[in-house]
Scaffold this motif. Structure first.
Motif, short mmCIF file in Angstrom:
data_model
loop_
_atom_site.label_atom_id
_atom_site.label_comp_id
_atom_site.label_asym_id
_atom_site.label_seq_id
_atom_site.Cartn_x
_atom_site.Cartn_y
_atom_site.Cartn_z
N LYS A 169 0.83 -1.21 0.00
CA LYS A 169 0.00 0.00 0.00
C LYS A 169 0.87 1.26 0.00
O LYS A 169 0.39 2.37 0.25
CB LYS A 169 -0.92 0.01 1.24
CG LYS A 169 -1.99 -1.06 1.21
CD LYS A 169 -3.08 -0.66 0.23
CE LYS A 169 -4.14 -1.75 0.14
NZ LYS A 169 -5.05 -1.49 -1.00
N THR A 170 2.16 1.07 -0.17
CA THR A 170 3.06 2.22 -0.21
C THR A 170 3.22 2.67 -1.65
O THR A 170 3.79 1.95 -2.48
CB THR A 170 4.42 1.87 0.42
OG1 THR A 170 4.19 1.45 1.77
CG2 THR A 170 5.37 3.05 0.41
N ILE A 176 8.42 -0.90 -4.67
CA ILE A 176 7.90 0.46 -4.45
C ILE A 176 8.67 1.42 -5.37
O ILE A 176 9.90 1.41 -5.34
CB ILE A 176 8.10 0.88 -2.98
CG1 ILE A 176 7.34 -0.08 -2.06
CG2 ILE A 176 7.68 2.33 -2.76
CD1 ILE A 176 7.71 0.03 -0.60
N PRO A 177 7.96 2.22 -6.17
CA PRO A 177 8.70 3.20 -6.98
C PRO A 177 9.55 4.07 -6.06
O PRO A 177 9.02 4.76 -5.19
CB PRO A 177 7.59 4.01 -7.65
CG PRO A 177 6.40 3.10 -7.65
CD PRO A 177 6.52 2.28 -6.40
N GLY A 178 10.86 3.99 -6.23
CA GLY A 178 11.77 4.73 -5.35
C GLY A 178 12.46 5.82 -6.15
O GLY A 178 13.05 5.55 -7.18
N PHE A 179 12.36 7.04 -5.66
CA PHE A 179 12.98 8.17 -6.36
C PHE A 179 14.13 8.70 -5.53
O PHE A 179 14.06 8.74 -4.30
CB PHE A 179 11.94 9.28 -6.59
CG PHE A 179 10.86 8.86 -7.54
CD1 PHE A 179 10.97 9.11 -8.90
CD2 PHE A 179 9.74 8.17 -7.08
CE1 PHE A 179 9.98 8.71 -9.78
CE2 PHE A 179 8.74 7.77 -7.96
CZ PHE A 179 8.86 8.03 -9.32
N GLY A 180 15.17 9.10 -6.22
CA GLY A 180 16.33 9.64 -5.53
C GLY A 180 16.52 11.10 -5.90
O GLY A 180 16.56 11.45 -7.08
N LEU A 224 0.92 13.57 -4.71
CA LEU A 224 0.78 12.12 -4.61
C LEU A 224 -0.16 11.71 -3.48
O LEU A 224 -0.80 10.67 -3.54
CB LEU A 224 2.15 11.46 -4.41
CG LEU A 224 3.13 11.61 -5.57
CD1 LEU A 224 4.47 10.96 -5.23
CD2 LEU A 224 2.57 11.02 -6.85
N ALA A 225 -0.24 12.54 -2.45
CA ALA A 225 -1.08 12.18 -1.32
C ALA A 225 -2.56 12.41 -1.61
O ALA A 225 -3.42 11.93 -0.87
CB ALA A 225 -0.66 12.96 -0.09
N ASN A 250 -5.54 4.67 -9.30
CA ASN A 250 -4.88 3.47 -8.78
C ASN A 250 -3.40 3.50 -9.14
O ASN A 250 -3.04 3.48 -10.32
CB ASN A 250 -5.56 2.24 -9.35
CG ASN A 250 -4.93 0.96 -8.82
OD1 ASN A 250 -3.97 0.99 -8.06
ND2 ASN A 250 -5.46 -0.16 -9.25
N PHE A 251 -2.56 3.55 -8.14
CA PHE A 251 -1.12 3.62 -8.37
C PHE A 251 -0.43 2.29 -8.11
O PHE A 251 0.77 2.24 -7.89
CB PHE A 251 -0.50 4.71 -7.50
CG PHE A 251 -0.81 6.09 -7.98
CD1 PHE A 251 0.01 6.70 -8.92
CD2 PHE A 251 -1.92 6.76 -7.51
CE1 PHE A 251 -0.28 7.97 -9.37
CE2 PHE A 251 -2.21 8.03 -7.96
CZ PHE A 251 -1.40 8.65 -8.89
N PHE A 252 -1.23 1.25 -8.05
CA PHE A 252 -0.64 -0.05 -7.70
C PHE A 252 -0.84 -1.07 -8.81
O PHE A 252 -1.75 -1.87 -8.78
CB PHE A 252 -1.24 -0.54 -6.38
CG PHE A 252 -0.97 0.42 -5.24
CD1 PHE A 252 0.21 0.30 -4.51
CD2 PHE A 252 -1.85 1.45 -4.95
CE1 PHE A 252 0.48 1.20 -3.49
CE2 PHE A 252 -1.58 2.34 -3.94
CZ PHE A 252 -0.40 2.22 -3.19
N PRO A 253 0.04 -1.01 -9.83
CA PRO A 253 -0.09 -1.97 -10.92
C PRO A 253 0.15 -3.38 -10.40
O PRO A 253 0.88 -3.56 -9.41
CB PRO A 253 1.00 -1.54 -11.90
CG PRO A 253 1.98 -0.78 -11.09
CD PRO A 253 1.19 -0.13 -9.98
#
Ligand SMILES: [Zn+2]
Length: 780
Positions: free
Chosen positions: A372-373, A436-440, A479-480, A485-488
């Motif tokens: 759910k993240t 989880i899509p991780g951005f740097g 994003l909040a 739906n952001f969970f493919p």
């Protein structure tokens, strides 16, 4: 009437008033505020914030107490801001000394410049004699022992961490660093002085392969620059390179007692279970459904502590800056009574400098469900630079990035540099690995204070902090609350599919590949093998000319295309992957093009054909050996550098082929071959390509793959798909395999082997490109 009016009016006012109260008032990110947190975090009381040390833990306390003061919600079920765990703690304490004592002269050397304490070294304060011990390899059962005939009890052993070239394969196990250390310890040495011959110009004092089992409280393990080794040899009646040349020529050790002494004073700490903690807070979402989803922003709060020379490494930019931006965003959101639909989490990680330990621990023990993240945004070194902000990760989180790109205001996008992203470098890595899509995020502009004592507050510019802060704060707001739906499905498998350098072994004709994929961008297919097809009815020179024509025009089109590149080397391949391109590697199916004249193999290889794939080539074999023609062709292939890939052979034929080839090749099989074939594969450094058949169930295939990995080792094993990976069916099947593989723990390097590294290694060997060696022997 009047009273009624008053009541109504009052009611309206009340409504307006409460509306004004609940309406979020936006509070701007304050760069000066953020700077003030950095001042505190990079102050002398926190002593470089190394996790597991009092200074590092004081940093965590500081952040948690601010969160409390600002009224943020704790994340743990117990209502604490801390997530406790333990880490392996290693530290070289302040105050180190190393001297060489030759006769009456003593000379001391600079820590960090000339010598270094290695991981899992113990402590010591002693003088001991130095014994030169070649490579420090102890293998009497294999007739090689650098310690034979010398007494090393209570002494230093001095050795090179390289291996004797000619014995490299034979002594593979004994040459592992942990084995060398163990041998020196068991034979009673007091410590190790290790160096590397390879490239005397380069600084290479960090070795790999030590294990925590090597730690002994009073056994010291140091690495030396060549400068010190040369100093030791300065007055000896022999020459270092001569000694190694002798070992190379005779395969015999040349160890001896030097008569020179070394003094060390080192206090090295190793604590396998040192307590530390992450700091986490949240603002709960208000939407009844979406509050069960979250967005995390975070940064590592730790740094390097005090270095052995006593210098406090304050890490103002790395990463008090990221920590401060997370804190300031938390403060202003709370102050503005920001009411996100989704839950927003603020995470400050411990132990990043020791290998992303805090973020890894969090993703293994999440306090909000991983599935759910929605995304994780990491900030590391955001206080310095040109004013541009690098925002990397779109390849692994395209849906998230698309929304951000659409919704972020122009004045922010103007200073954002978007990047493909991916694992490595900081704490977004463990999040990515969980899918989880991780951005740097890092501000652009390198400074030379990275991991040096000069990473201090004066590097930090509040306006740069604000740029990152504004950007991330807005991103989180978007994003909040963004619906959708952001969970493919199969997020985690998809990440691994994208991350692996994936080869598509489905072998379409070259022109077709180019036509279909010339605009490929960020595809999960990184390397596509393609066949230069032979036109029906053509033979000999006519055929060869046609092949060359097709090849040349194909190469031309690839060069002109946007999305494709042509394979030239593994370096080119890796570089083009980073640009989101798909590399094409042309090959031939069958050997008609040179069967009548094997010398043509060489010509074709020179023109850019890389492999020849042949299905059941019975003409190569006579009874129990290669046929005359087979010999010629294998010979020619070996010479040419074309990689031979064969399928559908009998096990006896496979043995004959492997026994007679000078170059490694690839055997394609649906099942595990017999033991003898496996041994020959290893011996010839060839590989087994285990075929993933059309329609085969992923779990069933993976069981076979595991069997093969255990019998053969991933070094000699690769996955060969039949179904096209560009298409849904092929992709889904590969995701099934990945899903199985995620359930099993692999050693580093094993997964890349299966997906592409084994293939590239065998190809390189077939082409005669020996992998670069650490030991460059310079004869004189
Ligand atoms: Zn960092």
């Amino acid at each position: 009437m009047f009273r009624k009016k008053v009541i109504i009016l009052c009611f309206v006012f009340f409504l307006l008033f409460s509306l004004a109260l609940t309406k979020e008032k936006k509070i701007p990110f304050d760069g000066q505020q953020a700077l003030s947190y950095i001042k505190d975090l990079a102050s002398d009381t926190m002593k470089g914030r190394k996790s597991g040390q009092p200074g590092g833990e004081a940093g965590a306390e500081y952040i948690a107490s601010r969160f409390k003061e600002w009224g943020l919600e704790p994340l743990t079920a117990e209502g604490s801001y801390f997530q406790d765990f333990t880490i392996e703690h290693r530290n070289v304490e302040e105050g180190v000394l190393f001297e060489i004592i030759a006769g009456n002269s003593r000379r001391n050397f600079y820590y960090g410049e000339d010598w270094r304490v290695q991981p899992y070294s113990g402590s010591g304060n002693f003088v001991a004699e130095i014994v030169f011990a070649g490579y420090g390899i102890h293998a009497p059962q294999k007739e090689y022992d650098d310690y034979a005939g010398v007494d090393i009890k209570g002494k230093w052993v001095l050795f090179s961490t390289d291996s004797p070239r000619r014995l490299e394969e034979k002594l593979k196990d004994e040459a592992k660093m942990d084995e060398r250390i163990k041998a020196a310890q068991e034979l009673g040495a007091r410590g190790i002085l290790a160096f590397r011959m390879a490239d005397p110009q380069a600084r290479q004092m960090d070795f790999a392969g030590m294990k925590k089992e090597n730690y002994k409280q009073d056994f010291v393990f140091l690495s030396l620059e060549n400068k010190i080794v040369d100093f030791i040899f300065k007055d000896l009646k022999t020459e270092l390179r001569y000694l190694f040349q002798q070992i190379e020529e005779t395969s015999k050790p040349v160890s001896f007692e030097t008569g020179i002494k070394a003094f060390v004073s080192v206090s090295a700490i190793f604590d396998p279970k040192r307590p530390t903690r992450n700091v986490l807070a949240k603002i709960s979402g208000v939407d009844k459904d979406l509050k069960n989803e979250c967005v995390i922003i975070g940064a590592h709060m730790d740094h390097l502590g005090i270095d052995p020379l006593g210098e406090v490494m304050n890490g103002a930019d790395d990463n008090a800056s990221g920590t401060a931006v997370v804190m300031e965003i938390a403060r202003i959101m709370r102050l503005a009574q920001f009411k996100p639909k989704r839950t927003v989490i603020f995470g400050l990680w411990a132990g990043e400098e020791q290998g992303f330990l805090g973020s890894k621990y969090y993703t293994e023990h999440p306090l909000f469900p991983v599935e759910k993240t929605l995304a994780y945004i990491n900030m590391d070194m955001v206080g310095h630079g040109s004013g541009k902000v690098r925002f990397s990760g779109k390849y692994y989180g395209p849906t998230v990035w698309d929304v951000l790109k659409q919704r972020l205001p122009k004045q922010i996008l103007d200073y954002v540099i978007e990047g493909r992203g991916g694992p490595g470098g900081s704490d977004h890595t463990p999040f990515l690995e969980k899918g989880i899509p991780g951005f740097g995020i890092m501000t652009e502009g390198y400074h030379f204070k990275y991991h040096r004592e000069g990473d201090e507050i004066d590097l930090i510019k509040p306006e740069i902090l604000k740029k990152t802060g504004d950007c991330v704060e807005q991103a989180v707001e978007i994003l909040a609350s963004e619906p959708g739906n952001f969970f493919p499905p199969r997020r985690q498998e998809m990440y691994h599919l994208k991350y692996q350098n994936l080869i598509n072994f489905e072998l379409p004709p070259l022109d077709e590949v180019i036509e279909n994929h010339k605009d490929a961008k960020d595809s999960h297919v990184d390397l596509q093998l393609a066949i230069v097809t032979e036109k029906e009815g053509m033979i000999a020179d006519e055929l060869r000319i046609d092949i060359l024509k097709t090849l040349l025009s194909g190469q031309e089109k690839i060069r002109e295309s946007k999305g494709l590149s042509l394979y030239t080397s593994s370096n080119q391949f890796m570089g083009d992957i980073r640009q989101g391109k798909t590399t094409i590697m042309p090959g031939l199916r069958g050997i008609n093009a040179f069967r009548d004249d094997p010398r043509w193999a060489e010509v074709l290889a020179k023109q850019g054909i890389y492999f020849v794939i042949v299905d059941n080539p019975s003409f190569l074999f006579a009874e129990k050996e290669l046929s005359l023609e087979g010999k010629k062709i294998i010979e020619a292939l070996s010479k040419s550098g074309l990689l031979l890939i064969v399928s559908s052979l009998e096990s006896s034929q496979e043995k004959i082929l492997l026994e007679n080839t000078k170059k490694p090749l690839i055997l394609l099989e649906k099942d595990l071959p017999d033991k003898e074939v496996l041994e020959l594969i290893k011996k010839t450094k060839s590989a087994l390509g285990l075929i993933l058949s059309r329609g085969e169930e992923g779990a069933f295939y993976f069981t076979k793959l595991e069997e093969a990995r255990k019998a053969l080792g991933s070094e000699y094993l690769m996955i060969v798909n039949q179904e096209c990976l560009w298409k849904e069916a092929g992709k889904e099947q590969m995701l099934d395999v990945i899903s199985e593989r995620l359930k099993v723990k692999f050693e580093t390097g094993e997964v890349p082997n299966l997906f592409s590294a084994t293939f590239l290694r065998v190809l390189g060997r077939a082409r005669g490109e020996e992998p670069s060696r650490p030991f460059a022997f310079i004869p004189f």
